[in-house]
Design an enzyme around this catalytic site. Sequence first.
Site, PDB file in Angstrom:
ATOM      1  N   TRP A  35       0.825  -1.216   0.000  1.00 46.84           N
ATOM      2  CA  TRP A  35       0.000   0.000   0.000  1.00 46.84           C
ATOM      3  C   TRP A  35       0.856   1.261   0.000  1.00 46.84           C
ATOM      4  CZ3 TRP A  35      -5.144   1.640   0.159  1.00 46.84           C
ATOM      5  CH2 TRP A  35      -5.357   2.934   0.637  1.00 46.84           C
ATOM      6  N   ASP A  38      -0.019   9.084   1.085  1.00 45.45           N
ATOM      7  CA  ASP A  38       0.539  10.435   0.964  1.00 45.45           C
ATOM      8  C   ASP A  38       2.031  10.471   0.609  1.00 45.45           C
ATOM      9  OD1 ASP A  38      -1.914  10.680   2.180  1.00 45.45           O
ATOM     10  OD2 ASP A  38      -1.194  11.834   3.901  1.00 45.45           O
ATOM     11  N   ARG A 159      -1.410  16.233  13.271  1.00 46.46           N
ATOM     12  CA  ARG A 159      -0.513  15.455  12.403  1.00 46.46           C
ATOM     13  C   ARG A 159      -0.061  16.225  11.155  1.00 46.46           C
ATOM     14  NH1 ARG A 159      -5.582  12.851  12.385  1.00 46.46           N
ATOM     15  NH2 ARG A 159      -6.771  12.992  10.443  1.00 46.46           N
ATOM     16  N   ASP A 160       0.881  15.594  10.451  1.00 45.04           N
ATOM     17  CA  ASP A 160       1.366  15.994   9.129  1.00 45.04           C
ATOM     18  C   ASP A 160       2.210  17.268   9.176  1.00 45.04           C
ATOM     19  OD1 ASP A 160      -0.365  13.903   8.508  1.00 45.04           O
ATOM     20  OD2 ASP A 160      -1.952  15.233   7.770  1.00 45.04           O
ATOM     21  N   TRP A 296      -9.450   8.402  -0.731  1.00 43.12           N
ATOM     22  CA  TRP A 296      -9.892   7.509   0.329  1.00 43.12           C
ATOM     23  C   TRP A 296     -11.265   6.906   0.008  1.00 43.12           C
ATOM     24  CZ3 TRP A 296      -6.308   5.896   3.357  1.00 43.12           C
ATOM     25  CH2 TRP A 296      -5.238   6.728   3.708  1.00 43.12           C
TER      26      TRP A 296
END
Length: 478
Positions: A35, A38, A159-160, A296
């Site tokens: 898989w 991002d 996050r990120d 998604w």
Amino acid sequence: MTSLLKQAEETLEKAHAGINPRWYPRYHLAARAGWMNDPNGLVWFDGWYHAFYQHHPYSTKWGPMHWGHARSKDLVHWEHMPVALAPEGPADKDGCFSGSAVVDGDTLALIYTGHKFHGPADTDDNLYQVQCLATSRDGIHFERHGMVIDTPPGLHHFRDPKVWREGEFWYMVVGSRVGNTGQVRLYRSTNLQEWHDEGILAEAEQGMGYMWECPDFFALNGSRVLMFSPQGLVAEGYKNRNLFQSGYLLGEWQPGQPFSHDGQFIEMDSGHDFYAPQSFLSPDGRRIVIGWLDMWESPMPEQQDGWAGMLSLPREVSLGDNNRLMMKPIAEVTALRGSYFPVPAHCLNNQRVFVAAEAEAVELLLEWERGTSLAEQYGMVLGDGLRIYVDNQAQRLVLERNYPDFSLMGTRSIPLPEGSILSLRIFIDRSSVEVFVNEGEACLSSRIYPQPGQRDIMLFANSGAAALKEAGYWSLDK
């Protein structure tokens, strides 16, 4: 190499040998197997472009995130490298989530989100996301330094991180969620290890999303661009048709000052599949963006083939005269071009014209003359699954895919841009199409899944005539 990284490498080597290549990209970056989502840590370091990405090496489904890694001299020809990060520390035991990379002297630094649950993983009440640091001198093997920013009190989704240097300081933006409101938070540091909380850079107004993922903040032609992926926008007519979106706010900012913007969120790509874009600077100063060429919860038929997910072509971004972002393929993609095959027909009248057989990897150039193209519909088809056409009645450019076997059907479209010529650069790979309109005024990117015998390209005009100023294609290959 740690035991978890070694295990991931051994799994990938074995799995790569068994993938079915029918939809595996010829010139886009995809994981060796398993898989991918991002893009992370896009950076130029020590003579190489590096692309890291969210990766689960053990299955074609999302799982405990690792950081996959590839490098390139030209952003077109990619070399797979060993997995860079695995979830193996107390700060990231349930996943190494998205983040970014910066060059600090002779060191490459990865700044990423450590994902962990304190207790059962069935409730966000036990979720904690922290920001972590790992460094490397060779760009391949990384030393982990653990957490550098803890979860702020009362938050769970945090996050990120995207980090950049400005003046004497490092800055970091992080996406977060407070209740049902998306935010971007700002931090400042002198050394990448100790960070000062600078407060909220931007926050969702009513209807602007419950979580802002993958923020990126950069200067462009004197303006500031806050690029992010909001979750929870409601579809409105032709806008916000995907589950989640990617776009930007344009405004002004200086260190120590608030970010001033008009609140107008503009989508970056109008196709079915484009999410979590990240930008970086090339050595010659171009601002380049790469996104995840998926969405998604969409069907991913390639999962049955041993892999899932791919990245978009790298795109150079600029600011147009109308203060909108322009995105066009980087100049380096022309290195993929083989022979050019012109299309001899320059006027279609209620007819179809054959262009190419079994097109797996091509760049198609179409320049339609708007003033003399009065057909109700005109454009191109790939087999019976993909149509890219002008709808003259609706005055829109439409991307339509029809793969009922995989529950992938429907359209995305944009208003027809002004001008006498409609110029389209259409990049077709084994399972993707990217359409660039008028040198970057708009983009439409979608995954496609042609069956054997369904890859012929045809041009058409229905209920009238359509005229071409130029038409042809290049075969593309590594």
